[in-house]
Structures are given as structure tokens and as C-alpha cells.
Design an enzyme around this catalytic site. Structure first.
Site, PDB file in Angstrom:
ATOM      1  N   CYS A   9      -3.923   2.297  -4.033  1.00 55.54           N
ATOM      2  CA  CYS A   9      -2.570   1.728  -3.933  1.00 55.54           C
ATOM      3  C   CYS A   9      -1.619   2.433  -4.908  1.00 55.54           C
ATOM      4  O   CYS A   9      -1.288   3.586  -4.698  1.00 55.54           O
ATOM      5  CB  CYS A   9      -2.624   0.209  -4.160  1.00 55.54           C
ATOM      6  SG  CYS A   9      -1.109  -0.619  -3.638  1.00 55.54           S
ATOM      7  N   HIS A  58      -6.600  -1.651  -0.153  1.00 48.99           N
ATOM      8  CA  HIS A  58      -7.355  -2.205  -1.281  1.00 48.99           C
ATOM      9  C   HIS A  58      -8.844  -2.346  -0.968  1.00 48.99           C
ATOM     10  O   HIS A  58      -9.319  -3.443  -0.663  1.00 48.99           O
ATOM     11  CB  HIS A  58      -6.756  -3.558  -1.702  1.00 48.99           C
ATOM     12  CG  HIS A  58      -5.490  -3.407  -2.469  1.00 48.99           C
ATOM     13  ND1 HIS A  58      -5.471  -3.184  -3.828  1.00 48.99           N
ATOM     14  CD2 HIS A  58      -4.198  -3.382  -2.062  1.00 48.99           C
ATOM     15  CE1 HIS A  58      -4.217  -3.052  -4.236  1.00 48.99           C
ATOM     16  NE2 HIS A  58      -3.427  -3.170  -3.187  1.00 48.99           N
ATOM     17  N   GLU A 115     -11.255  -2.398  -2.951  1.00 49.83           N
ATOM     18  CA  GLU A 115     -11.996  -3.173  -3.954  1.00 49.83           C
ATOM     19  C   GLU A 115     -12.119  -4.639  -3.553  1.00 49.83           C
ATOM     20  O   GLU A 115     -13.051  -5.324  -3.969  1.00 49.83           O
ATOM     21  CB  GLU A 115     -11.333  -3.032  -5.337  1.00 49.83           C
ATOM     22  CG  GLU A 115     -10.108  -3.893  -5.587  1.00 49.83           C
ATOM     23  CD  GLU A 115      -8.841  -3.407  -4.890  1.00 49.83           C
ATOM     24  OE1 GLU A 115      -8.902  -2.392  -4.158  1.00 49.83           O
ATOM     25  OE2 GLU A 115      -7.782  -4.053  -5.068  1.00 49.83           O
TER      26      GLU A 115
END
Lengths: 231, 245
Positions: free
Chosen positions: A110, A209, A211
Site C-alpha cells: 500500500c 493488503h 497481510e
């Protein structure tokens, strides 16, 4: 010993337990957990603009998400929706440039991908709804926009993602000019969603994202690249 | 020259910041700034990952402040005022024992000093006001013990044992801030070398078999007196020189 992966962090007033608004170094726990599940050992890196010497003890680097970059870094005036954190910019650019010089594996998420872009001489769109006319990349506060991305055949990201091309976005800025990077992934509206530096061992930026879903495809690949670099 | 790399044990905790409310790896910046101010480079070690291999990458480690240590670790039932953080306990007890085994220079701050006792077979007083009948070792909940208006709480003298490592650092006495409600009862393999003169509460411990393993019950990172942090970084530099030789 597992490879050590450094994760960049925020500095913000934080509130927890008995403490209120105490300036803290922090980063969503998802990042450390994703590194752990990918086979690495995470340490969090508080911003530090003195020196990038910490890299001598790291095997890989995750540039985490966060606020907007200072537009002067890519030659623009600050737009009305742009919210910056200049100390973090200085520290992370120092760290990233030194990591690239060493050819250290880097996964940039990001804001991290935007940082990678600016370090490569590129530029950003400061507020995507003004450019694209929709809010699909950031549907609302705390809501990720689920999209299907397209990837350049044969690119690293295409190989890693395989058949499942779903991505979860939460950003209001985006890559306008990738500089010396190669764009290897796009949203349906044509916005760059992945960039790579093909001249280096492992330098991958993603606008979404990974994660949050602890995506082992990407974090595992980072850790694998970090392991290969181990002397 | 590369600065010594100092690991700081951190929280993985539900935390509010800006409009976010999520689990984050985090630590007050005061610890980071203290390490950077004395010439080290700080990285945060989150407790989510009970493993000790990170120690091989560090030149020194700080066991930082935080919640209470679970009394099950020294075989006592919990006091009603004890609020434990089991995830950090598991991770940090492993890390501390591995760091002692490796001879890694270490500083324990508040909870970190208590961990030194517990990790080496010692025990804690779970609620100090029950023992000493006053509250001067802690500030009012949520307040900064150094802030204006908090002066009735959380500041006291410490007297230091002649001939100890701590004596070389601090001299015979010093004044400290204080924010804790538990305290070391049995220091395990560590030696108590500093006390609050009013109530004999243990304020400093050190390990006689280690090059540098010092625990302080107060919060030097929230003051301008960074002698303990400077000593850790010096020990980390010395340790690295020995390892390279």
C-alpha cells in the site's frame, strides 16, 4: 535460524489499558503474523532517520501501509485530501534506498508500494476518486474493497497469485507514473495494483493488503528470497 | 560504524489510534528514543512468536514494562489486583532464559526486572500496597508519574549497594520515578543491589554471572537520566568486540 524480516512502523499517540494517547511505535499485528506464517522472524522498525545500519542485521524488509507521502517528494503541491507524516517519509526512504542498494528482498504494501514508486522516480495520484470517479479502492472507513486484479503473464506476481486473483484494497492514492518500475498488476479500472523491479532479486510492491489475509503466497516468497540471500 | 542493535520486548495488544481499533505490535516511543539517544538502534520484538532465534541477531535486549507476570510461574495463586499478560510471559520468559544462556547484555525495566527474578526461579509480591501500606510506588491510574500534579506519587530515593555494578553506574543513591504495584520478593539468580530506603522494596537487581544483566524497578526511559541505557549499549559494543575477536 529463520530469516529476520524488518517491518516499518507508525509513530502515533496510542491508547490501551490504562494509557491514553501515549506516543508509540506501532504497526497492525497482521504484518508480524503474516511474516511468521511465511516462515520468517519479524522485528518492528521504529522510524529512524539517522542511518540505515539496521539493514546489516536484516534479511528482508516489509514496507507497511500508512499515511500519504509528502507530495513534494514527487514534485506536486499537497492536495486537499492528502494527509502526510513527513518524519516517516524521511526515515523510510533512507531505509528503502539502502535496502535497494544492497539488493535486499523488499515487499512493499500500500503506502509501501507508493514509497517504492517515489524512490524509483515515479509519481502518485493524490486522490483516486477525483481521477477515477469511484470509491472502489476505499469503499468506507475500515472497509476493504474486494476486487479481482489482472496480472502480466510471466511476472512474479502472476506466478505467486496463481488462479486466485482477489485483492483487498484500502487506499485513496495510487500510482500515476511507476518511474523505473514495471507495472505487473492492474485493477479492473486500469489502476496499477502491483509493481516490480525486475533488475533486482525480489522487489515487489502491491497496492492491496495481503497481510490482512496473512497471504503466504507473498510473505512466503519474501521469506524464501530472504533465505536465499543468507550467506 | 553500525550501531549496536538493541531488541525491545513489545506488546501485541488491542490499541486505539486515530480512527483505528485493532491488535497492533507496539511500544511507547520513550524506550525507542532512549536507545537511540545513547547510540543504539532499536527494533521491537513482538510476543506473538515464541521462539528465541531473534537473539542471534541482537547485540543487546531490553525487557520493557507492561502488565503483571502470571503468578503461576512461581506457584502462587493470583491476587485480585493482578492483571496478567500470558502471551508476553511465555515469549519473554523464553527469550530471557535464552539471552542469559547466550550472555546477551540485558536491561530489565519495571516488569522486565520482575521477569529477571521469575525467569531464574524467584518470585514477586503481587500487590505492594498490602505489604508496605502505602501507594507511593505507583501513580494514579493512567497518569504520568513525572507529570505535574503527580508529585505525591511515584518518586522516591534508591540506595545502592557498595561495590555493585549498579554502584559504579549510579553511585550511592539516586531519586527515581515509580509506576508499579508489584515488586521482587525473591530475586532468583539475580542479586538485589538497590532498595527504596523507606520500605526496603527492591529497586535494582544484577546478575553476578553475567557481563551485563541489570534490572531497575523504575522507568529511566521516561527521564533524562539514561545511564542504565547507556551502560547497556556500552556492554553491547563490548560484547560484539568479544564475539568478533
Amino acid at each position: 535460524m529463520r530469516p529476520i524480516i524488518g517491518i516499518t512502523s507508525y509513530v502515533l499517540p496510542a491508547t490501551w489499558g490504562v494509557w491514553a494517547d501515549l506516543p508509540s511505535a506501532l504497526v497492525p499485528h497482521d504484518y508480524a503474523e503474516a511474516v511468521r506464517l511465511g516462515g520468517g522472524r519479524a522485528v518492528l522498525l521504529p522510524p529512524d532517520d539517522l542511518d540505515a545500519d539496521v539493514l546489516e542485521r536484516l534479511d528482508g524488509l516489509v514496507l507497511a501501509g500508512g499515511p500519504d507521502l509528502e507530495p513534494s517528494l514527487y514534485g506536486q503541491e499537497t492536495g486537499r485530501y492528502t494527509v502526510t507524516h513527513p518524519e516517516r517519509d524521511t526515515a523510510e526512504l533512507l531505509l528503502l534506498r539502502a535496502a535497494l542498494d544492497r539488493d535486499m528482498p523488499v515487499l512493499a504494501v500500500c503506502r509501501g508500494m507508493q514509497l517504492l514508486t517515489v524512490a524509483a522516480g515515479g509519481a502518485l495520484h493524490q486522490h483516486l476518486p477525483d481521477v477515477l470517479g469511484h470509491e472502489k479502492h476505499r469503499p468506507g472507513p475500515g472497509v476493504y474493497g474486494s476486487q479481482s486484479a489482472g496480472f502480466a503473464p510471466g511476472s512474479r506476481i502472476a506466478t505467486l497469485m496463481g488462479d486466485d486473483t482477489t485483492i483487498n484494497c484500502f487506499h485513496h492514492q495510487g500510482v500515476a507514473d511507476p518511474g523505473s518500475l514495471t507495472v505487473t498488476g492492474w485493477a479492473e479500472d486500469g489502476l496499477p495494483e502491483a509493481v516490480e523491479d525486475t533488475r533486482r532479486r525480489f522487489v515487489l510492491g502491491v497496492q492491496w493488503h495481503p497481510e490482512v489475509s496473512r497471504d503466504r503466497r507473498l510473505f512466503g516468497a519474501l521469506v524464501a528470497a530472504a533465505t536465499e540471500g543468507d550467506p | 560504524m553500525r550501531r549496536p542493535l538493541i531488541g525491545l520486548t513489545a506488546y501485541a495488544e488491542q490499541v486505539q489510534y486515530g480512527r483505528n481499533d485493532l491488535v497492533a505490535g507496539m511500544l511507547p516511543m520513550t524506550y525507542v528514543k532512549a536507545v537511540h539517544a545513547v547510540g543504539g538502534r532499536a527494533v521491537l520484538i513482538t510476543p506473538d512468536d515464541p521462539g528465541t532465534d531473534v537473539i542471534e541477531s541482537l547485540d543487546g535486549i531490553v525487557f520493557c514494562g507492561g502488565g503483571d507476570i502470571d503468578p503461576v510461574n512461581w506457584g502462587a495463586p493470583p491476587h485480585p489486583a493482578t492483571e496478567v499478560d500470558k502471551v508476553r510471559d511465555t515469549s519473554e520468559l523464553m527469550l530471557m532464559r535464552a539471552a542469559l544462556e547466550a550472555g546477551l547484555p540485558m536491561l530489565g525495566v519495571c516488569r522486565g526486572m520482575q521477569l529477571m527474578a521469575v525467569a531464574t526461579g524467584g518470585s514477586l509480591h503481587q500487590h505492594l500496597p498490602d505489604l508496605v501500606n502505602h501507594e507511593r510506588h505507583r501513580a494514579a491510574t493512567g497518569t504520568d508519574p513525572l507529570a505535574a500534579g503527580a508529585s505525591d506519587y511515584g518518586r522516591h530515593d534508591v540506595v545502592v549497594e557498595d561495590g555493585s555494578l549498579a554502584y559504579r553506574l549510579f553511585g550511592r543513591s539516586l531519586t527515581v520515578n515509580s509506576f508499579h504495584h508489584q515488586a521482587v520478593a525473591d530475586p532468583g539468580e539475580f542479586l538485589p543491589v538497590g532498595w527504596c530506603p523507606d520500605d526496603r522494596v527492591v529497586e535494582i537487581v544484577e546478575h553476578p554471572g553475567q557481563a551485563f544483566a541489570l534490572g531497575v524497578q523504575w522507568h529511566p526511559e521516561r527521564t533524562s537520566d539514561l545511564r542504565s541505557f547507556a551502560a547497556l549499549v556500552e556492554a553491547a559494543v563490548r560484547g560484539r568486540a568479544v564475539a568478533a575477536a
